[in-house]
Each structure stands twice: as C-alpha cells, then as structure tokens.
Design a protein around this motif. Structure first.
Motif, short mmCIF file in Angstrom:
data_model
loop_
_atom_site.label_atom_id
_atom_site.label_comp_id
_atom_site.label_asym_id
_atom_site.label_seq_id
_atom_site.Cartn_x
_atom_site.Cartn_y
_atom_site.Cartn_z
N HIS A 12 27.40 -20.21 52.84
CA HIS A 12 28.77 -20.58 53.19
C HIS A 12 28.90 -21.98 53.77
N GLY A 13 27.80 -22.62 54.10
CA GLY A 13 27.88 -23.96 54.69
C GLY A 13 26.67 -24.26 55.54
N LEU A 14 26.91 -25.08 56.57
CA LEU A 14 25.84 -25.42 57.51
C LEU A 14 26.24 -24.91 58.89
N GLN A 15 25.30 -24.28 59.55
CA GLN A 15 25.51 -23.85 60.93
C GLN A 15 25.64 -25.09 61.81
N SER A 16 26.43 -25.00 62.84
CA SER A 16 26.62 -26.13 63.75
C SER A 16 25.52 -26.23 64.80
N LEU A 17 24.63 -25.27 64.83
CA LEU A 17 23.51 -25.30 65.76
C LEU A 17 22.40 -24.39 65.21
N ASP A 18 21.16 -24.80 65.40
CA ASP A 18 20.01 -24.01 64.97
C ASP A 18 19.93 -22.71 65.77
N ARG A 19 19.58 -21.64 65.09
CA ARG A 19 19.52 -20.33 65.74
C ARG A 19 18.45 -20.26 66.83
N ASN A 20 17.52 -21.17 66.88
CA ASN A 20 16.50 -21.18 67.92
C ASN A 20 16.94 -21.90 69.20
N GLU A 21 18.11 -22.49 69.17
CA GLU A 21 18.63 -23.17 70.36
C GLU A 21 19.16 -22.13 71.37
N LYS A 22 18.97 -22.44 72.64
CA LYS A 22 19.34 -21.51 73.71
C LYS A 22 20.82 -21.12 73.68
N TYR A 88 34.05 -18.66 44.46
CA TYR A 88 34.88 -17.92 43.50
C TYR A 88 35.09 -16.51 44.05
N ASN A 89 34.01 -15.91 44.51
CA ASN A 89 34.11 -14.56 45.07
C ASN A 89 35.04 -14.55 46.29
N GLU A 90 34.94 -15.58 47.13
CA GLU A 90 35.83 -15.66 48.30
C GLU A 90 37.29 -15.75 47.86
N MET A 91 37.57 -16.60 46.90
CA MET A 91 38.96 -16.80 46.48
C MET A 91 39.54 -15.57 45.79
N ASN A 93 38.06 -12.18 45.96
CA ASN A 93 37.87 -10.93 46.68
C ASN A 93 37.88 -11.07 48.19
N GLY A 94 37.95 -12.27 48.70
CA GLY A 94 37.83 -12.50 50.14
C GLY A 94 39.12 -12.34 50.90
N THR A 95 39.08 -12.77 52.12
CA THR A 95 40.22 -12.60 53.03
C THR A 95 41.22 -13.75 52.97
N THR A 96 40.91 -14.80 52.21
CA THR A 96 41.80 -15.96 52.19
C THR A 96 42.77 -15.98 51.01
N ILE A 97 42.72 -15.01 50.16
CA ILE A 97 43.65 -14.86 49.04
C ILE A 97 43.87 -16.18 48.29
N GLY A 98 42.87 -16.59 47.56
CA GLY A 98 42.99 -17.79 46.75
C GLY A 98 42.57 -19.06 47.44
N GLY A 99 42.10 -18.98 48.65
CA GLY A 99 41.70 -20.17 49.38
C GLY A 99 40.28 -20.09 49.89
N ILE A 100 39.93 -21.08 50.69
CA ILE A 100 38.60 -21.17 51.29
C ILE A 100 38.80 -21.42 52.78
N PRO A 101 38.16 -20.61 53.64
CA PRO A 101 38.38 -20.75 55.07
C PRO A 101 37.62 -21.91 55.70
N ASP A 109 24.71 -12.18 55.35
CA ASP A 109 25.77 -11.51 54.58
C ASP A 109 27.14 -11.54 55.25
N ALA A 110 27.45 -12.62 55.95
CA ALA A 110 28.80 -12.78 56.51
C ALA A 110 29.79 -12.73 55.35
N LYS A 111 30.84 -11.96 55.49
CA LYS A 111 31.78 -11.78 54.39
C LYS A 111 33.19 -12.21 54.72
N ILE A 112 33.50 -12.36 55.99
CA ILE A 112 34.87 -12.64 56.39
C ILE A 112 35.00 -14.08 56.86
N GLY A 113 35.83 -14.85 56.16
CA GLY A 113 36.11 -16.20 56.58
C GLY A 113 36.93 -16.19 57.86
N LYS A 114 36.72 -17.20 58.69
CA LYS A 114 37.40 -17.28 59.98
C LYS A 114 37.95 -18.68 60.19
#
Length: 133
Positions: A12-22, A88-91, A93-101, A109-114
């Motif tokens: 879905h993109g890039l995380q804004s922080l590494d998961r090993n950060e405190k 394509y799957n997001e647009m 079948n996802g929660t944004t109805i034709g868009g990208i969050p 396996d995050a499935k819900i755009g926020k």
C-alpha cells in the motif's frame, strides 16, 4: 533503496517509521489527538510509492551492468503490476468507492484505507506508476 524496501515498503505504500523504532505505531485509530500523535509514527502513506518508483527508475537508468539492469527492469514491472492490482482492488472492492485513500495501517493484510477518503496525491502517484510516467 534496499533499506527502504526492507524496512518501509508494503503493497500500500511506505511506512512513515520502521517497525523496529521505539515509537512505532502501525494502526491509525483513536480520538483526534491520538490519531494526530501517531500520524507519522508508522502508518503507511500511499503517495510515497511515487518517490519509491522514481528511485527505482533512477537506479535502472544509471545501472551499467546489463544483467543487473535487466533484473531491475523485472523488479520494476512486478512493482507496477502489484501496484495496479492492489489499487484496482481498492477502487472496486475497497472502502473508498472508486478512489484511493491517504493512508493504511502498517499491519499485514491491511484492507481498510484510512485518512482522507480520496486523496489526490495518492491517486496521482498510483496512476503515474501504473501508466509508467
């Protein structure tokens, strides 16, 4: 590029922080104050796929070893195809109805755009990647 791929990249993109950060907080939830405090502490930003794509294009352009360049081109095609399939799957079948969050949780396996429902910079970067611009 390799470090970013290993530590921050997901479909879905890039995380804004590494998961090993405190302070890593992978889930965007809670009241406005809590959400604001974790906004840049680990959630995945879709638009960051664009700079990631640009970095890969630049690496391919500068690579002198033709065998490695061919491997990088395959990596690029897989990346573009995975991006196309994911959004394509997001647009459809996802929660944004034709868009990208704007963002996603940084969990497997995050499935819900926020965040913003149909974020312009997310849409533009995904389509730029898909069309190879």
């Amino acid at each position: 590029f390799i470090t970013v791929t290993e530590k921050l990249y997901n479909k879905h993109g890039l995380q804004s922080l590494d998961r090993n950060e405190k302070e890593f907080s992978p889930i965007y939830e809670g009241d406005p104050v809590k959400r604001d405090s974790i906004y840049h502490q680990g959630v995945t930003w879709v638009w960051l796929l664009g700079p990631y794509y640009d970095a890969l294009k630049n690496i391919i352009k500068e690579e002198k070893d033709e065998d490695l360049k061919d491997e990088l081109k395959k990596t690029m095609m897989e990346f573009r195809l995975n991006t196309a399939n994911t959004f394509y799957n997001e647009m459809v079948n996802g929660t944004t109805i034709g868009g990208i969050p704007e963002i996603y949780d940084s969990i497997p396996d995050a499935k819900i755009g926020k965040g913003a429902f149909n974020q312009a910079w997310s849409v533009s970067e995904v389509f730029r990647i898909i069309f190879g611009v």
